[in-house]
Write a protein that holds these residues in place. Structure first.
Motif, PDB file in Angstrom:
ATOM      1  N   GLU A  79       0.747  -1.389   0.100  1.00  0.00           N
ATOM      2  CA  GLU A  79      -0.133   0.030  -0.133  1.00  0.00           C
ATOM      3  C   GLU A  79       0.928   1.305  -0.215  1.00  0.00           C
ATOM      4  OE1 GLU A  79      -3.570   2.531   0.152  1.00  0.00           O
ATOM      5  OE2 GLU A  79      -3.020   0.411  -0.419  1.00  0.00           O
ATOM      6  N   VAL A  80       2.035   1.181   0.763  1.00  0.00           N
ATOM      7  CA  VAL A  80       2.895   2.364   0.862  1.00  0.00           C
ATOM      8  C   VAL A  80       3.683   2.642  -0.469  1.00  0.00           C
ATOM      9  CG1 VAL A  80       5.087   3.146   2.096  1.00  0.00           C
ATOM     10  CG2 VAL A  80       3.319   2.226   3.165  1.00  0.00           C
ATOM     11  N   THR A  81       4.155   1.580  -1.213  1.00  0.00           N
ATOM     12  CA  THR A  81       4.955   1.757  -2.297  1.00  0.00           C
ATOM     13  C   THR A  81       4.146   1.779  -3.514  1.00  0.00           C
ATOM     14  OG1 THR A  81       5.260  -0.682  -2.324  1.00  0.00           O
ATOM     15  CG2 THR A  81       6.960   0.746  -1.003  1.00  0.00           C
ATOM     16  N   ASN A  82       2.935   1.124  -3.466  1.00  0.00           N
ATOM     17  CA  ASN A  82       2.244   1.318  -4.639  1.00  0.00           C
ATOM     18  C   ASN A  82       1.115   2.213  -4.912  1.00  0.00           C
ATOM     19  OD1 ASN A  82       3.545  -1.220  -5.574  1.00  0.00           O
ATOM     20  ND2 ASN A  82       1.936  -2.388  -5.039  1.00  0.00           N
ATOM     21  N   HIS A  83       0.782   2.932  -3.666  1.00  0.00           N
ATOM     22  CA  HIS A  83      -0.316   3.698  -3.836  1.00  0.00           C
ATOM     23  C   HIS A  83      -0.207   5.054  -2.758  1.00  0.00           C
ATOM     24  CE1 HIS A  83      -2.760   0.960  -5.663  1.00  0.00           C
ATOM     25  NE2 HIS A  83      -2.480  -0.066  -4.732  1.00  0.00           N
ATOM     26  N   LEU A  84       0.525   4.885  -1.469  1.00  0.00           N
ATOM     27  CA  LEU A  84       0.635   6.165  -0.830  1.00  0.00           C
ATOM     28  C   LEU A  84       1.881   6.993  -1.223  1.00  0.00           C
ATOM     29  CD1 LEU A  84      -0.353   4.554   2.526  1.00  0.00           C
ATOM     30  CD2 LEU A  84      -1.645   6.072   0.944  1.00  0.00           C
ATOM     31  N   VAL A  85       3.053   6.613  -1.144  1.00  0.00           N
ATOM     32  CA  VAL A  85       4.085   7.431  -1.646  1.00  0.00           C
ATOM     33  C   VAL A  85       4.747   6.638  -2.734  1.00  0.00           C
ATOM     34  CG1 VAL A  85       4.278   8.751   0.525  1.00  0.00           C
ATOM     35  CG2 VAL A  85       5.189   6.416   0.507  1.00  0.00           C
ATOM     36  N   PRO A  86       4.419   6.540  -3.792  1.00  0.00           N
ATOM     37  CA  PRO A  86       5.353   5.399  -4.741  1.00  0.00           C
ATOM     38  C   PRO A  86       6.546   6.365  -5.512  1.00  0.00           C
ATOM     39  CG  PRO A  86       3.180   6.132  -5.704  1.00  0.00           C
ATOM     40  CD  PRO A  86       3.115   6.544  -4.566  1.00  0.00           C
ATOM     41  N   ASP A  87       6.407   7.752  -5.279  1.00  0.00           N
ATOM     42  CA  ASP A  87       7.392   8.591  -5.812  1.00  0.00           C
ATOM     43  C   ASP A  87       8.577   8.780  -4.922  1.00  0.00           C
ATOM     44  OD1 ASP A  87       5.422   9.717  -4.160  1.00  0.00           O
ATOM     45  OD2 ASP A  87       6.253  11.890  -4.860  1.00  0.00           O
ATOM     46  N   LYS A  88       8.335   8.240  -3.761  1.00  0.00           N
ATOM     47  CA  LYS A  88       9.314   8.619  -2.460  1.00  0.00           C
ATOM     48  C   LYS A  88       9.740   7.142  -1.809  1.00  0.00           C
ATOM     49  CE  LYS A  88       7.552  12.642  -1.041  1.00  0.00           C
ATOM     50  NZ  LYS A  88       7.024  13.661   0.192  1.00  0.00           N
ATOM     51  N   ILE A 105       3.620   4.156   8.232  1.00  0.00           N
ATOM     52  CA  ILE A 105       4.557   3.964   7.456  1.00  0.00           C
ATOM     53  C   ILE A 105       5.051   5.072   6.427  1.00  0.00           C
ATOM     54  CG2 ILE A 105       5.978   2.448   5.996  1.00  0.00           C
ATOM     55  CD1 ILE A 105       4.055   0.194   7.374  1.00  0.00           C
ATOM     56  N   ALA A 106       3.914   5.329   5.849  1.00  0.00           N
ATOM     57  CA  ALA A 106       4.079   6.346   4.769  1.00  0.00           C
ATOM     58  C   ALA A 106       4.679   7.714   5.379  1.00  0.00           C
ATOM     59  CB  ALA A 106       2.819   6.551   4.020  1.00  0.00           C
ATOM     60  N   ALA A 107       4.072   8.046   6.501  1.00  0.00           N
ATOM     61  CA  ALA A 107       4.432   9.288   7.100  1.00  0.00           C
ATOM     62  C   ALA A 107       6.042   9.264   7.519  1.00  0.00           C
ATOM     63  CB  ALA A 107       3.764   9.641   8.265  1.00  0.00           C
ATOM     64  N   LYS A 108       6.485   7.970   7.699  1.00  0.00           N
ATOM     65  CA  LYS A 108       7.676   8.122   7.992  1.00  0.00           C
ATOM     66  C   LYS A 108       8.775   8.111   6.804  1.00  0.00           C
ATOM     67  CE  LYS A 108      10.911   7.576  11.031  1.00  0.00           C
ATOM     68  NZ  LYS A 108      11.343   8.562  12.131  1.00  0.00           N
ATOM     69  N   VAL A 109       8.116   7.519   5.775  1.00  0.00           N
ATOM     70  CA  VAL A 109       8.785   7.676   4.500  1.00  0.00           C
ATOM     71  C   VAL A 109       8.889   9.325   4.082  1.00  0.00           C
ATOM     72  CG1 VAL A 109       8.547   7.417   1.897  1.00  0.00           C
ATOM     73  CG2 VAL A 109       8.197   5.486   3.508  1.00  0.00           C
ATOM     74  N   ASN A 110       7.848   9.974   4.243  1.00  0.00           N
ATOM     75  CA  ASN A 110       7.924  11.546   4.048  1.00  0.00           C
ATOM     76  C   ASN A 110       9.030  12.195   4.796  1.00  0.00           C
ATOM     77  OD1 ASN A 110       6.085  11.552   2.034  1.00  0.00           O
ATOM     78  ND2 ASN A 110       4.261  11.506   3.525  1.00  0.00           N
ATOM     79  N   GLU A 111       8.963  11.820   6.225  1.00  0.00           N
ATOM     80  CA  GLU A 111       9.807  12.337   7.063  1.00  0.00           C
ATOM     81  C   GLU A 111      11.299  12.001   6.540  1.00  0.00           C
ATOM     82  OE1 GLU A 111      11.378  11.242  11.413  1.00  0.00           O
ATOM     83  OE2 GLU A 111       9.028  11.493  11.297  1.00  0.00           O
ATOM     84  N   LEU A 112      11.661  10.809   6.376  1.00  0.00           N
ATOM     85  CA  LEU A 112      13.001  10.356   5.820  1.00  0.00           C
ATOM     86  C   LEU A 112      13.331  11.222   4.555  1.00  0.00           C
ATOM     87  CD1 LEU A 112      13.043   6.757   6.914  1.00  0.00           C
ATOM     88  CD2 LEU A 112      14.132   8.846   7.954  1.00  0.00           C
ATOM     89  N   ALA A 113      12.461  11.188   3.539  1.00  0.00           N
ATOM     90  CA  ALA A 113      12.689  11.750   2.234  1.00  0.00           C
ATOM     91  C   ALA A 113      12.928  13.204   2.389  1.00  0.00           C
ATOM     92  CB  ALA A 113      11.319  11.418   1.231  1.00  0.00           C
ATOM     93  N   GLU A 114      12.218  13.939   3.362  1.00  0.00           N
ATOM     94  CA  GLU A 114      12.715  15.163   3.441  1.00  0.00           C
ATOM     95  C   GLU A 114      13.929  15.496   4.099  1.00  0.00           C
ATOM     96  OE1 GLU A 114       9.634  17.528   5.763  1.00  0.00           O
ATOM     97  OE2 GLU A 114       7.972  16.552   4.511  1.00  0.00           O
ATOM     98  N   GLU A 115      14.226  14.555   4.893  1.00  0.00           N
ATOM     99  CA  GLU A 115      15.777  14.771   5.507  1.00  0.00           C
ATOM    100  C   GLU A 115      17.076  14.583   4.403  1.00  0.00           C
ATOM    101  OE1 GLU A 115      16.130  11.662   8.543  1.00  0.00           O
ATOM    102  OE2 GLU A 115      14.603  12.717   9.835  1.00  0.00           O
ATOM    103  N   GLU A 116      16.514  13.920   3.434  1.00  0.00           N
ATOM    104  CA  GLU A 116      17.744  13.675   2.301  1.00  0.00           C
ATOM    105  C   GLU A 116      17.861  14.712   1.426  1.00  0.00           C
ATOM    106  OE1 GLU A 116      17.659   9.755   0.820  1.00  0.00           O
ATOM    107  OE2 GLU A 116      17.794   8.814   2.448  1.00  0.00           O
TER     108      GLU A 116
END
Length: 132
Positions: free
Chosen positions: A26-35, A121-132
């Motif tokens: 769900e995270v990788t295919n729908h919520l944040v596939p760009d990140k 999980i998606a919220a954590k992806v967004n947080e980590l993506a912003e850090e990079e």
């Protein structure tokens, strides 16, 4: 920018393994596939060169079904940088008494839990993506 690698356990035979896989998809295919993208844990565990190279030196989130933490340990052993780790067994503690399903099929309640779990999980992806 490299995508955050989200790696689910391969837990077979228990609903917790199915929950990890469905939440990661769900995270990788729908919520944040760009990140975010997923990596097959079996390739990492077996030392498959392509699988190991996908996580080595990369920001990773692991999602395990049980306290054995196979995904987290395997990703770390392959050189992945585990910045966050989730467990579906912990998520179920927030839903005591709810029947999420079986090892092969989720109930309607189970799918609702997956939606909530995937959002975390998606919220954590967004947080980590912003850090990079």
């Amino acid at each position: 920018m490299s995508k955050v690698k989200v790696v689910a356990c391969s837990g077979i035979g228990k609903v917790f393994g199915l929950m990890t896989r469905e939440a990661v998809l769900e995270v990788t295919n729908h919520l944040v596939p760009d990140k975010a993208e997923t990596v097959c844990l079996a390739h990492v565990v077996t030392g498959d060169k392509a699988g190991s190279e996908k996580v080595k030196g990369c920001t990773c989130i692991t999602v395990d079904g049980c306290p054995a933490l196979c995904s987290a340990k395997s990703v770390e052993n392959a050189g992945g940088i585990v910045k966050a780790s989730f467990r579906s067994v912990d998520e179920m503690r927030n839903h005591r008494g709810v029947n999420a399903g079986t090892a092969t099929a989720l109930t309607e309640d189970g799918w609702q839990i997956i939606d909530e779990f995937a959002e975390k999980i998606a919220a954590k992806v967004n947080e980590l993506a912003e850090e990079e």
